[in-house]
Design a protein around this motif. Structure first.
Motif, PDB file in Angstrom:
ATOM      1  N   GLY A 160       0.866  -1.285  -0.010  1.00  0.00           N
ATOM      2  CA  GLY A 160      -0.081  -0.103  -0.248  1.00  0.00           C
ATOM      3  C   GLY A 160       0.914   1.204  -0.062  1.00  0.00           C
ATOM      4  N   ARG A 161       0.673   2.175  -0.963  1.00  0.00           N
ATOM      5  CA  ARG A 161       1.701   3.280  -1.014  1.00  0.00           C
ATOM      6  C   ARG A 161       0.704   4.574  -0.646  1.00  0.00           C
ATOM      7  NH1 ARG A 161       6.046   1.218  -4.173  1.00  0.00           N
ATOM      8  NH2 ARG A 161       6.236  -0.800  -3.432  1.00  0.00           N
ATOM      9  N   ASP A 162      -0.347   4.504  -0.073  1.00  0.00           N
ATOM     10  CA  ASP A 162      -1.152   5.733   0.511  1.00  0.00           C
ATOM     11  C   ASP A 162      -1.678   5.487   1.787  1.00  0.00           C
ATOM     12  OD1 ASP A 162      -3.539   4.298  -0.034  1.00  0.00           O
ATOM     13  OD2 ASP A 162      -3.773   4.672  -2.197  1.00  0.00           O
ATOM     14  N   ALA A 163      -2.413   6.432   1.945  1.00  0.00           N
ATOM     15  CA  ALA A 163      -2.974   6.377   3.452  1.00  0.00           C
ATOM     16  C   ALA A 163      -4.462   6.099   3.394  1.00  0.00           C
ATOM     17  CB  ALA A 163      -2.907   7.733   4.014  1.00  0.00           C
ATOM     18  N   ALA A 164      -4.876   5.307   2.315  1.00  0.00           N
ATOM     19  CA  ALA A 164      -6.509   4.888   2.167  1.00  0.00           C
ATOM     20  C   ALA A 164      -6.903   4.162   3.520  1.00  0.00           C
ATOM     21  CB  ALA A 164      -6.555   4.096   0.933  1.00  0.00           C
ATOM     22  N   GLY A 165      -8.107   4.771   4.172  1.00  0.00           N
ATOM     23  CA  GLY A 165      -8.476   4.034   5.337  1.00  0.00           C
ATOM     24  C   GLY A 165      -8.172   4.780   6.539  1.00  0.00           C
ATOM     25  N   LEU A 166      -7.149   5.256   6.431  1.00  0.00           N
ATOM     26  CA  LEU A 166      -6.477   5.832   7.751  1.00  0.00           C
ATOM     27  C   LEU A 166      -7.130   7.234   8.120  1.00  0.00           C
ATOM     28  CD1 LEU A 166      -2.763   5.324   7.698  1.00  0.00           C
ATOM     29  CD2 LEU A 166      -4.461   3.876   9.031  1.00  0.00           C
ATOM     30  N   GLY A 184       9.813   2.941   3.872  1.00  0.00           N
ATOM     31  CA  GLY A 184       8.850   2.295   2.879  1.00  0.00           C
ATOM     32  C   GLY A 184       8.493   0.799   3.279  1.00  0.00           C
ATOM     33  N   LEU A 185       8.696   0.578   4.680  1.00  0.00           N
ATOM     34  CA  LEU A 185       8.148  -0.928   5.164  1.00  0.00           C
ATOM     35  C   LEU A 185       6.636  -0.582   5.674  1.00  0.00           C
ATOM     36  CD1 LEU A 185      11.342  -1.069   4.936  1.00  0.00           C
ATOM     37  CD2 LEU A 185      11.065  -2.440   7.045  1.00  0.00           C
ATOM     38  N   PRO A 186       5.906  -1.577   5.627  1.00  0.00           N
ATOM     39  CA  PRO A 186       4.357  -1.390   5.928  1.00  0.00           C
ATOM     40  C   PRO A 186       4.502  -1.343   7.465  1.00  0.00           C
ATOM     41  CG  PRO A 186       5.016  -3.670   5.357  1.00  0.00           C
ATOM     42  CD  PRO A 186       6.174  -2.752   4.988  1.00  0.00           C
TER      43      PRO A 186
END
Length: 449
Positions: A109-115, A301-303
């Protein structure tokens, strides 16, 4: 600068670094704007607006690294910045533990979708912010006993971030912050006392009404009237929820991989050992929606993920970025954070301590005689031994009840002993990056009158 423009900028800087001779490179690009309004005596006192963009470049050559930053994103400036960073890296000391993440480690995931960390409503206009600050000031000023309001503030910021690296990572997100605060004063001259209240949220609709902030600042200031020094001796100390997070912050510093790797942590030999009383968990959750330091991935860049730092009182692990993890022969906890001109270092995001079942009044009654701390200043903390000393103010307790406010005292102890005697209330405030209830420490030294 829109996120798509930040992405192009960050990726262009990575390419420039590779052309300049970097073996690896990563770039943090940031843009945004902020507005801060201060009012006093019912009129505007100060208005600040900040807008701009920054680029932070880190280059790696073998085991050497260097970081530089710039606010100039012209092609010539980018090329010069990359060349300067590479030249600096070639002269830097060698450290075999530095390096980018392997592509298999990178967040998908490269964005903050859902946060939900960016308010999607319109940015508040300066007039609206001024009105918010005036409402907070008026509520404090109109409280009987308040002699003046030192300041009231309302602010807003919207920031965009993009991280790009030569290992293929490229991602970013947006963050907003709404804030309101007030500082109220009671008394005059040497009898003057002040206190404050303030809140910040990602979304405007989650922020308390400004009148609530103003009244709370006034109530806190009035409660401090007539402060005097407490007696000297050994007493139980209750850290009010306003300051209890700082106590847990010292624990978080001691489990930070940077301190552990240097041998400069008083907990460096305590992995797998009790550091809090039985029943206490200390959890990090960077994925809490709408919370202040939530983030989908770290600065390498780590989840990010939820993890238990302490479980049932026992220390489970360190807070690690890639470099400190390699030094200690462990895996990163995806905890890297960085500034524009600095290499990554470990940092926690959204920490929650297990609450208790007692109220703060229950703990005060249990104290019998002791000190409630509501504010602190200065600090003398020995990171290697855990020896602790801080200036404090708050309220003196006699016979299980608040007797009078106190100031100008020092509290001291050893963090290892203090943390193992904690008793928690159930009054933690939400929306904090460190969500900690009021905490009772059984025995510390108070130096007062």
């Amino acid at each position: 600068m829109a996120p798509v423009d930040l992405q192009s900028l960050a990726e262009a800087v990575v390419d420039a670094a590779r052309r300049a001779g970097a073996q690896e490179a990563d770039v943090l690009a940031q843009s945004g704007h902020s507005v801060s309004i201060d009012v006093r005596s019912g009129v505007l006192e100060q208005a600040d607006r900040d807008e701009g963009r920054q680029i932070g470049l880190r280059v790696l050559i073998g085991g050497r690294q260097a970081s530089v930053s710039s606010t100039d994103h012209s092609p010539d400036a980018i090329r010069a910045m990359a060349e300067r960073a590479v030249a600096m890296a070639r002269e830097a000391p060698e450290d075999d533990t530095v390096g980018l993440a392997h592509p298999d480690q990178l967040a998908r995931g490269r964005d903050a979708a859902g946060l939900q960390i960016a308010d999607q409503g319109a940015d508040p206009l300066p007039d609206r912010l001024q009105d918010t600050a005036l409402r907070a000031e008026a509520a404090a000023r109109d409280t009987p006993g308040i002699s003046q309001v030192e300041t009231a503030n309302a602010g807003f910021s919207r920031q965009f971030f993009w991280l790009a690296a030569s290992n293929g990572f490229s991602g970013g997100y947006e963050r907003t912050t709404h804030a309101v605060s007030a500082v109220a004063i009671t008394g005059e001259g040497l009898g003057m006392e002040r206190d404050y209240a303030g809140e910040s949220r990602a979304w405007a609709e989650d922020l308390p009404e400004p009148e609530e902030i103003g009244r709370l600042a006034a109530e806190r200031a009035l409660a401090r009237a007539g402060s005097r020094k407490p007696p000297t001796g050994a007493f139980p100390i209750l850290y009010d929820r306003r300051v209890a997070g700082s106590l847990i912050g010292h624990l978080l510093s001691a489990v930070n991989g940077s301190a552990v790797a240097r041998g400069a942590s008083w907990l460096r030999k305590d992995l797998g050992q009790p550091v809090l009383p039985e029943g206490f968990d200390l959890v990090e959750d960077p994925l809490r929606p709408r919370y202040p330091s939530s983030r989908p991935f770290d600065a390498e860049g780590l989840p990010t993920r939820s993890r238990r730092i302490v479980e049932n009182g026992v220390l489970q692990g360190w807070t690690l970025d890639l470099a400190t993890a390699r030094k200690l022969g462990m895996d990163s906890t995806a905890s890297a954070a960085r500034g524009m001109a600095s290499a990554p270092s470990p940092m926690t995001s959204n920490v929650i301590l297990t609450p208790g079942t007692a109220t703060q009044d229950d703990l005060i009654a249990d104290m019998g005689r002791g000190l409630i701390v509501t504010s602190m200043l200065g600090a003398s903390i020995n990171g290697t031994t855990g020896d602790y000393s801080r200036g404090a103010a708050g309220f003196w307790v006699e016979n299980g009840q608040i007797a009078h406010p106190v100031n100008e005292c020092t509290i001291a102890g050893n963090l290892r002993d203090m943390l193992l005697t904690l008793v928690a209330a159930g009054d933690a405030l939400p929306w904090r990056g460190t969500e900690v209830p009021s905490l009772l420490v059984r025995g510390m030294t108070v130096a007062g009158a």
